[in-house]
Scaffold this motif. Structure first.
Motif, PDB file in Angstrom:
ATOM      1  N   ALA A 112       0.932  -1.105   0.199  1.00 14.67           N
ATOM      2  CA  ALA A 112      -0.122   0.059  -0.040  1.00 14.67           C
ATOM      3  C   ALA A 112       0.802   1.048  -0.066  1.00 14.67           C
ATOM      4  CB  ALA A 112      -0.910  -0.025   1.188  1.00 14.67           C
ATOM      5  N   TYR A 141       0.763   5.485   0.890  1.00 14.88           N
ATOM      6  CA  TYR A 141      -0.015   6.418   1.552  1.00 14.88           C
ATOM      7  C   TYR A 141       0.644   7.917   1.137  1.00 14.88           C
ATOM      8  CZ  TYR A 141      -2.579   2.754   4.099  1.00 14.88           C
ATOM      9  OH  TYR A 141      -3.420   1.745   4.430  1.00 14.88           O
ATOM     10  N   ARG A 200      -4.489   7.069   1.270  1.00 11.85           N
ATOM     11  CA  ARG A 200      -3.891   5.716   0.642  1.00 11.85           C
ATOM     12  C   ARG A 200      -4.398   5.793  -0.856  1.00 11.85           C
ATOM     13  NH1 ARG A 200      -4.922  -0.688   1.773  1.00 11.85           N
ATOM     14  NH2 ARG A 200      -4.159  -1.632  -0.040  1.00 11.85           N
ATOM     15  N   LEU A 201      -3.364   5.537  -1.889  1.00 10.97           N
ATOM     16  CA  LEU A 201      -3.527   5.801  -3.248  1.00 10.97           C
ATOM     17  C   LEU A 201      -3.784   4.519  -3.938  1.00 10.97           C
ATOM     18  CD1 LEU A 201      -0.317   7.767  -4.134  1.00 10.97           C
ATOM     19  CD2 LEU A 201      -2.459   8.747  -3.985  1.00 10.97           C
ATOM     20  N   GLU A 202      -5.037   4.512  -4.666  1.00  7.91           N
ATOM     21  CA  GLU A 202      -5.337   3.130  -5.262  1.00  7.91           C
ATOM     22  C   GLU A 202      -4.674   3.035  -6.531  1.00  7.91           C
ATOM     23  OE1 GLU A 202      -7.586   1.451  -3.864  1.00  7.91           O
ATOM     24  OE2 GLU A 202      -7.791   3.024  -2.318  1.00  7.91           O
TER      25      GLU A 202
END
Length: 269
Positions: A11, A13, A267-269
């Motif tokens: 993930a 962020y 959070r970047l998708e």
């Protein structure tokens, strides 16, 4: 893991513009389960990128810096990443530390003094007094931009980065070379370019954003610097999420913490 099953990407962020509001930033990191109740990294191989402006306006800039440095070490041990980009307020603090009350002329012939401008922009004396040599050196080596997967991370919503190079590495090398200089004019110009803003707004914004992505790569620009309340007219306490604009090419993650907005950890998708 079976060979035909792709590895799960860690993930990513992003946060920005803490501006010395340590407690609210720490609470946001806890809420996203990046740190535990003892303020220790607990997110494994996740990445956290803070897009500059740790200092000024709030009084806990150094506390923020020291937390992020420690988290960086802890994250690295878990194959994760905690990194900070260089913002315009880092430039003001470093310039004040380096040149203090020295007076000089900028490239337009105006008389300038770093310490004066740092105080005007919310500088806290304790930050300058307690910042040690190791912390100065660490700040001087922060990158100005980063390309993380298909996302371009910068502090400021400006096209100025294109004046410093044609790829991410060249931009960071150019900024580092300017900070190696003993010339306050060059430091001031770097600060000045990092203060430019709103250049992805309006009719021309989409073209500018597309041009920056064309130069440096990626499909999305993520920035701080210009607060969401400032760019939308929304009351700061009503901000609850980042702002995506310029036909989806740009994401603003500065909730306007010093205006009463949230510390956004996205959070970047």
């Amino acid at each position: 893991m079976p060979q035909n099953e792709p590895a799960v990407a860690s993930a990513v962020y992003v946060a920005s513009d803490v501006h010395g509001h340590f407690d609210r930033f720490r609470d946001a990191l806890r809420e996203k389960e990046l740190i535990d109740q003892d303020d220790r990294w607990c997110a494994g191989d996740s990445q956290l990128w803070v897009l500059g402006d740790l200092f000024d306006r709030g009084d806990a800039g150094l506390e923020t810096l020291r937390l992020l440095r420690r988290l960086g070490t802890e994250a690295e041990a878990a194959a994760g990443t905690v990194e900070v980009l260089l913002g315009n307020h880092e430039m003001l603090l470093l310039g004040s530390h380096r040149f203090g009350t020295d007076r000089f002329q900028d490239f337009d012939g105006n008389e300038r003094q770093f310490l004066q401008w740092w105080i005007i922009n919310g500088g806290h004396e304790t930050d300058a007094e307690e910042l040690n040599a190791d912390e100065v050196e660490w700040l001087l080596h922060r990158p100005a931009m980063a390309l993380v997967r298909d996302t371009l991370l910068v502090h400021s919503d400006t096209v100025s980065y294109a004046e410093w190079g044609s790829d991410v590495d060249e931009v960071n090398a150019t900024v580092r070379a300017e900070l190696d200089s003993d010339d306050p004019q060059r430091w001031w110009q770097l600060f000045r370019e990092l203060t430019r803003r709103h250049e992805f707004e309006g009719e021309a914004g989409v073209e500018r954003a597309s041009g920056i992505l064309g130069i440096f790569g990626g499909r999305l620009i993520v920035h701080g610097h210009s607060t969401i309340p400032d760019t939308t007219g929304v009351e700061a306490e009503e901000v609850s999420e980042p702002r995506r604009y310029a036909d989806g090419l740009v994401l603003n993650v500065d909730g306007g913490i010093y205006e009463g907005g949230p510390s956004l950890v996205v959070r970047l998708e």
